[in-house]
Design a protein around this motif. Sequence first.
Motif, PDB file in Angstrom:
ATOM      1  N   GLU A 232      -1.650  13.594  -7.856  1.00  0.00           N
ATOM      2  CA  GLU A 232      -2.030  12.617  -8.882  1.00  0.00           C
ATOM      3  C   GLU A 232      -2.469  11.295  -8.249  1.00  0.00           C
ATOM      4  OE1 GLU A 232      -2.296  13.004 -12.118  1.00  0.00           O
ATOM      5  OE2 GLU A 232      -1.758  15.121 -11.964  1.00  0.00           O
ATOM      6  N   VAL A 233      -1.814  10.911  -7.154  1.00  0.00           N
ATOM      7  CA  VAL A 233      -2.211   9.681  -6.457  1.00  0.00           C
ATOM      8  C   VAL A 233      -3.587   9.836  -5.857  1.00  0.00           C
ATOM      9  CG1 VAL A 233      -1.681   8.214  -4.467  1.00  0.00           C
ATOM     10  CG2 VAL A 233       0.134   8.899  -6.024  1.00  0.00           C
ATOM     11  N   MET A 234      -3.892  10.998  -5.288  1.00  0.00           N
ATOM     12  CA  MET A 234      -5.186  11.210  -4.661  1.00  0.00           C
ATOM     13  C   MET A 234      -6.324  11.224  -5.677  1.00  0.00           C
ATOM     14  SD  MET A 234      -4.473  11.205  -1.557  1.00  0.00           S
ATOM     15  CE  MET A 234      -3.080  11.416  -0.456  1.00  0.00           C
ATOM     16  N   LYS A 235      -6.025  11.493  -6.935  1.00  0.00           N
ATOM     17  CA  LYS A 235      -7.067  11.489  -7.956  1.00  0.00           C
ATOM     18  C   LYS A 235      -7.486  10.079  -8.368  1.00  0.00           C
ATOM     19  CE  LYS A 235      -5.628  15.904 -10.021  1.00  0.00           C
ATOM     20  NZ  LYS A 235      -5.086  16.551 -11.239  1.00  0.00           N
ATOM     21  N   LEU A 236      -6.635   9.103  -8.093  1.00  0.00           N
ATOM     22  CA  LEU A 236      -6.930   7.735  -8.494  1.00  0.00           C
ATOM     23  C   LEU A 236      -7.946   7.110  -7.551  1.00  0.00           C
ATOM     24  CD1 LEU A 236      -3.276   6.510  -9.179  1.00  0.00           C
ATOM     25  CD2 LEU A 236      -4.937   7.323 -10.864  1.00  0.00           C
ATOM     26  N   THR A 237      -8.643   6.112  -8.046  1.00  0.00           N
ATOM     27  CA  THR A 237      -9.554   5.337  -7.203  1.00  0.00           C
ATOM     28  C   THR A 237      -8.766   4.261  -6.457  1.00  0.00           C
ATOM     29  OG1 THR A 237     -10.029   3.789  -8.989  1.00  0.00           O
ATOM     30  CG2 THR A 237     -11.446   5.755  -8.804  1.00  0.00           C
ATOM     31  N   ALA A 238      -9.439   3.600  -5.512  1.00  0.00           N
ATOM     32  CA  ALA A 238      -8.764   2.569  -4.724  1.00  0.00           C
ATOM     33  C   ALA A 238      -8.312   1.409  -5.601  1.00  0.00           C
ATOM     34  CB  ALA A 238      -9.698   2.069  -3.620  1.00  0.00           C
ATOM     35  N   GLU A 239      -9.126   1.047  -6.601  1.00  0.00           N
ATOM     36  CA  GLU A 239      -8.749  -0.058  -7.482  1.00  0.00           C
ATOM     37  C   GLU A 239      -7.546   0.312  -8.351  1.00  0.00           C
ATOM     38  OE1 GLU A 239     -11.724   1.139  -7.110  1.00  0.00           O
ATOM     39  OE2 GLU A 239     -12.808  -0.492  -6.084  1.00  0.00           O
ATOM     40  N   GLU A 240      -7.527   1.552  -8.826  1.00  0.00           N
ATOM     41  CA  GLU A 240      -6.400   1.979  -9.648  1.00  0.00           C
ATOM     42  C   GLU A 240      -5.105   2.038  -8.834  1.00  0.00           C
ATOM     43  OE1 GLU A 240      -8.946   4.808 -12.749  1.00  0.00           O
ATOM     44  OE2 GLU A 240      -7.760   5.696 -11.135  1.00  0.00           O
ATOM     45  N   ARG A 241      -5.218   2.484  -7.603  1.00  0.00           N
ATOM     46  CA  ARG A 241      -4.023   2.518  -6.751  1.00  0.00           C
ATOM     47  C   ARG A 241      -3.485   1.111  -6.505  1.00  0.00           C
ATOM     48  NH1 ARG A 241      -6.448   6.613  -2.162  1.00  0.00           N
ATOM     49  NH2 ARG A 241      -6.743   8.419  -3.524  1.00  0.00           N
TER      50      ARG A 241
ATOM     51  N   PRO B 270       0.830  -1.216   0.000  1.00  0.00           N
ATOM     52  CA  PRO B 270       0.000   0.000   0.000  1.00  0.00           C
ATOM     53  C   PRO B 270       0.859   1.259   0.000  1.00  0.00           C
ATOM     54  CG  PRO B 270      -0.795  -1.594   1.614  1.00  0.00           C
ATOM     55  CD  PRO B 270       0.518  -2.103   1.133  1.00  0.00           C
ATOM     56  N   GLY B 271       0.573   2.143  -0.923  1.00  0.00           N
ATOM     57  CA  GLY B 271       1.333   3.379  -1.048  1.00  0.00           C
ATOM     58  C   GLY B 271       2.397   3.337  -2.116  1.00  0.00           C
ATOM     59  N   ALA B 272       2.658   2.153  -2.703  1.00  0.00           N
ATOM     60  CA  ALA B 272       3.704   2.045  -3.723  1.00  0.00           C
ATOM     61  C   ALA B 272       3.292   2.678  -5.042  1.00  0.00           C
ATOM     62  CB  ALA B 272       4.050   0.569  -3.942  1.00  0.00           C
ATOM     63  N   GLU B 273       2.032   3.091  -5.180  1.00  0.00           N
ATOM     64  CA  GLU B 273       1.605   3.710  -6.433  1.00  0.00           C
ATOM     65  C   GLU B 273       2.269   5.074  -6.644  1.00  0.00           C
ATOM     66  OE1 GLU B 273      -1.395   4.600  -3.179  1.00  0.00           O
ATOM     67  OE2 GLU B 273      -0.399   2.823  -3.997  1.00  0.00           O
ATOM     68  N   ILE B 274       2.807   5.656  -5.588  1.00  0.00           N
ATOM     69  CA  ILE B 274       3.491   6.948  -5.745  1.00  0.00           C
ATOM     70  C   ILE B 274       4.747   6.804  -6.605  1.00  0.00           C
ATOM     71  CG2 ILE B 274       4.904   6.642  -3.666  1.00  0.00           C
ATOM     72  CD1 ILE B 274       3.312   9.934  -4.862  1.00  0.00           C
ATOM     73  N   LEU B 275       5.303   5.605  -6.667  1.00  0.00           N
ATOM     74  CA  LEU B 275       6.526   5.382  -7.441  1.00  0.00           C
ATOM     75  C   LEU B 275       6.268   5.365  -8.940  1.00  0.00           C
ATOM     76  CD1 LEU B 275       8.131   2.568  -5.238  1.00  0.00           C
ATOM     77  CD2 LEU B 275       8.474   5.033  -5.082  1.00  0.00           C
TER      78      LEU B 275
ATOM     79  N   LYS C   2       6.999  12.930 -18.235  1.00  0.00           N
ATOM     80  CA  LYS C   2       6.719  14.101 -17.423  1.00  0.00           C
ATOM     81  C   LYS C   2       7.283  13.908 -16.022  1.00  0.00           C
ATOM     82  CE  LYS C   2       2.986  17.167 -16.012  1.00  0.00           C
ATOM     83  NZ  LYS C   2       1.530  17.420 -16.025  1.00  0.00           N
ATOM     84  N   VAL C   3       7.926  14.927 -15.492  1.00  0.00           N
ATOM     85  CA  VAL C   3       8.519  14.907 -14.157  1.00  0.00           C
ATOM     86  C   VAL C   3       7.668  15.775 -13.254  1.00  0.00           C
ATOM     87  CG1 VAL C   3      10.570  15.419 -12.785  1.00  0.00           C
ATOM     88  CG2 VAL C   3      10.815  14.550 -15.121  1.00  0.00           C
ATOM     89  N   PHE C   4       7.231  15.205 -12.125  1.00  0.00           N
ATOM     90  CA  PHE C   4       6.368  15.895 -11.174  1.00  0.00           C
ATOM     91  C   PHE C   4       7.192  16.345  -9.973  1.00  0.00           C
ATOM     92  CE2 PHE C   4       3.768  12.872 -13.459  1.00  0.00           C
ATOM     93  CZ  PHE C   4       2.631  13.590 -13.773  1.00  0.00           C
ATOM     94  N   THR C   5       6.664  17.343  -9.308  1.00  0.00           N
ATOM     95  CA  THR C   5       7.182  17.655  -7.981  1.00  0.00           C
ATOM     96  C   THR C   5       6.549  16.675  -6.988  1.00  0.00           C
ATOM     97  OG1 THR C   5       5.430  19.246  -7.535  1.00  0.00           O
ATOM     98  CG2 THR C   5       7.448  20.072  -8.604  1.00  0.00           C
ATOM     99  N   ALA C   6       7.067  16.691  -5.775  1.00  0.00           N
ATOM    100  CA  ALA C   6       6.537  15.758  -4.771  1.00  0.00           C
ATOM    101  C   ALA C   6       5.076  16.048  -4.481  1.00  0.00           C
ATOM    102  CB  ALA C   6       7.375  15.857  -3.492  1.00  0.00           C
ATOM    103  N   LYS C   7       4.726  17.322  -4.446  1.00  0.00           N
ATOM    104  CA  LYS C   7       3.335  17.694  -4.180  1.00  0.00           C
ATOM    105  C   LYS C   7       2.427  17.305  -5.340  1.00  0.00           C
ATOM    106  CE  LYS C   7       0.590  21.637  -2.605  1.00  0.00           C
ATOM    107  NZ  LYS C   7       0.631  23.080  -2.269  1.00  0.00           N
TER     108      LYS C   7
END
Length: 753
Positions: free
Chosen positions: A594-603, A515-520, A584-589
Amino acid sequence: MDLGVLCSTALEAINGEMGRSIFRERVVKVTMESAKSNNNKLPSNLPQLQNLIKRDPASYREEFERQHSVYQALCVIFEQNPTVYNNDLHQVVTFLSQVAQCYPDKLCGFPQELSVLLKRHSTVLHHEMRMSFVKALMLLRNKNLLSPTDLHMLFFQLLQCQDKNLRKFLKQHIVTDIKNINARSKNAKLNKELQNFMHEMLSSKHAVAAKTSLDVMIELYHKKVWNDAKTVNTIVTACFSKVTKIMVTTLKFFIGRDEEEGGEESDSNSDSDEEEKKSVKATMMAMRVNKKTRKKQKKIDKAKAAVKKSQKDKKTKENFDFSALHLIHDPQSLAERLYHRLEKMNERFEVKLMTMNFISRLIGIHQLYLPNFYPLVNRFLFPHQREVTKVMVFAAQAAHAQVPPDDLSPVLRTLADNFVTERYSSEVMAMGLNAIRELCARNPYCMSGDLLQDLTQYKTHKDKGVMMAARSLIALFRDKNPELLFKKDRGAPTELGAEKRQENFGENRAVDYIPGAEILAFKTDGDEGLGTSDEESDDNWVDMDDDDDSDDDESKPDTKEKKQGKDGDGEEDDDKDDEEGKEKVFTAKEALQEVMKLTAEERAQKAADIACSRFLTDEDFARIAATQAAKRVEKFTKNSKKKRGKKRKAPDDAEISRSGELVPLKNIEMIYKKRKHDKDTRMESVASGREGREKYGMKKGRMNPNASTTNREKVKGKSFMMLKHKVAGKQKQSFRTKQMKLRNSLLKQKKFR
């Protein structure tokens, strides 16, 4: 008289043909004559002879044989009366033990002779004579002239002697000897023999020998010499010893040090650091004042290096080591046997508490099932019970997720009925709520909705300790099971809460992702190509294949030419294609958004792809932890495009109870109160209150500053010797003195009437 006459005399004395006194006189005479006949002074100076023999054994063999013959004669004398201290025998034995390695042919049986003397007369020997024999055997053991097993067996027999200093000395040598044996590499064969011997001594009828063997094994475990499972399971057998002292020592070993003792240890470490710094300062000051020499400079450098090394050792991270509780082979049987003994125990209450603590730790760490233990703990849960906070800790430690709720519900109800009630003080109520929180942190299934809703009503209590304890219980169940709380107490739904699914008792949900690895999956500024996922790289490969196909396809070049004709040279389209091709390169914020926009299944899908496609580094796990922390405070919305509200603050660590293996006592006794200010803080407040105010004191000053001083002002400048007689007159007088003064005054009044 030669050596043959001496030996014949010794045989006659042993056979009883001559009296002991006559034999002693003759032996002394023979020894003196042999010393006088030799012009060399070496026989009377054994340390010098010892030094010369170690340098050149062959040249001084004759002198050695002469001393060896003296030793044999003195042993015959000693056998006649072993209770008397013989200084000559003591010196000769020490001399022979020092040079034993130089003449192995002559002294091959010397260790066995000393062992026989100690075994035969161990309890009647003079304490100094016995200590000299023991030290000689230790010296022979250090020279590998005696096996460690034989020596340790002899020393454990000597533990029966009524000599406390000897027992302490023997124990220290046994520990040191075994530690030296395993210094470079562990000797498995010898360790096995010694461990078997220690196991036999633990079951010995002699209490001192059994206690010493237990102390030796515990000390070797703490020194990490014998820290294997066999040693631990050998120590476990001492829990059922009939000697209370042995049982208590074993329980203390498994329970370990409490946090208070750990604090004392840390205090002692800080004190030692201060002492080291003081010693260095003192050495440097002595160097400045005294004469500077190279030797003193080396001493300063050595002191600085020692302090630096100690600080470096403290900063190094210690490797994780399994505690003794994890190495027990059959914890279920051990817990059951200890419980049956606890029921019939007639020892002190402190010993019972230790046994309860050990059983509770076994249940919690190994997740055992011992249903009869909870009613036993339930009998001690009363506010007037001595050490009731420790009993609360035992109840919480014995709870785990596999215990049926029916077994823990009576304990929970007892805590609520006996502690969380208005007829007791606020401290008792706060401790009761803390105990309920710690128990529910390990098994939340035993809590009912009605009881929890009643307990959460104390969140508005007038006492801060009770209020904070109730709020910590609410924070716990917001994470464990928010459905049991009132709707107003559940708080705003968070992203982390939406991902988690409430589990029932006995349910174990396994996930195939982190859980949380989707940020990578979103590359940030700090990543060097490691944040790219395989899914994105696959898309790039697909684009390259499309380009290759476009070369073969004839229709596509026409369309491309048309587009170039419309757009001019086609430079703008090329720029757009380059932008799309680049990652595309994102900042940490931005990545977090982008992670918060995803649904639980997508994460879950992205996290599973990341976990299966790459190895994770420490930086990756740090990003995962930050993402999970952000989910804990991010409000959940079903529509991701909806504007999100403001983040609320993350709860403190104290409000969320994390269930570990052990329950610290401070978690139960944690009562929030307004702490008293220390003296420095009070003085600061006093000083701040005096700012902008006239100087306090006597406001009435002199009308004439040039006037003379009063007598009272003059007294303040006088020495005490000038005022001593006046001060003595103001002291409290005795009743007899008052009687005499009253009589004299009455007589004086009567005289002048």
